[in-house]
Design a protein around this motif. Sequence first.
Motif, short mmCIF file in Angstrom:
data_model
loop_
_atom_site.label_atom_id
_atom_site.label_comp_id
_atom_site.label_asym_id
_atom_site.label_seq_id
_atom_site.Cartn_x
_atom_site.Cartn_y
_atom_site.Cartn_z
N TRP A 58 0.31 4.38 4.10
CA TRP A 58 0.99 3.44 2.95
C TRP A 58 -0.75 3.33 2.19
N ARG A 62 -1.25 4.12 -1.79
CA ARG A 62 -1.06 2.95 -2.91
C ARG A 62 -2.39 3.12 -3.99
N CYS A 95 3.53 10.60 7.15
CA CYS A 95 4.14 9.72 6.16
C CYS A 95 5.76 9.78 6.84
N ALA A 101 9.08 1.65 7.78
CA ALA A 101 8.14 1.33 6.63
C ALA A 101 6.41 -0.17 7.30
N ILE A 102 5.50 -0.02 6.71
CA ILE A 102 4.69 -0.81 6.36
C ILE A 102 5.16 -2.12 6.17
#
Length: 102
Positions: A58, A62, A95, A101-102
């Motif tokens: 994540w 990002r 991933c 999902a986070i």
Amino acid sequence: WRERKLMTIERASSASLEVKALIAADKLDNLSSIMKYLKLDGDKVWSAFSAEPEAQCWYYNRIAEAIFANIQRISVPAFFFDYEVLVAELNDMICNKKDGAI
């Protein structure tokens, strides 16, 4: 952990190109090391981190988005693209293989 990472992402998103370059260089170096040891030692590499692999995924994704935010891609240093390629490799190796999902 997450709060600190969110602050870095926020800073990278709104920073000048020079600051983005510093952040990108640091993250490129960090992720290069992770990928090296991931290839050598497998999932044991994650024992060195306080956050789970999913959280690392994540974060590095990002950051990749943030360093390209609010700038023209034509004006970024070439190593930004090296970082983007390394994140894609992380996605392929780790991933995209994790559920949820986070």
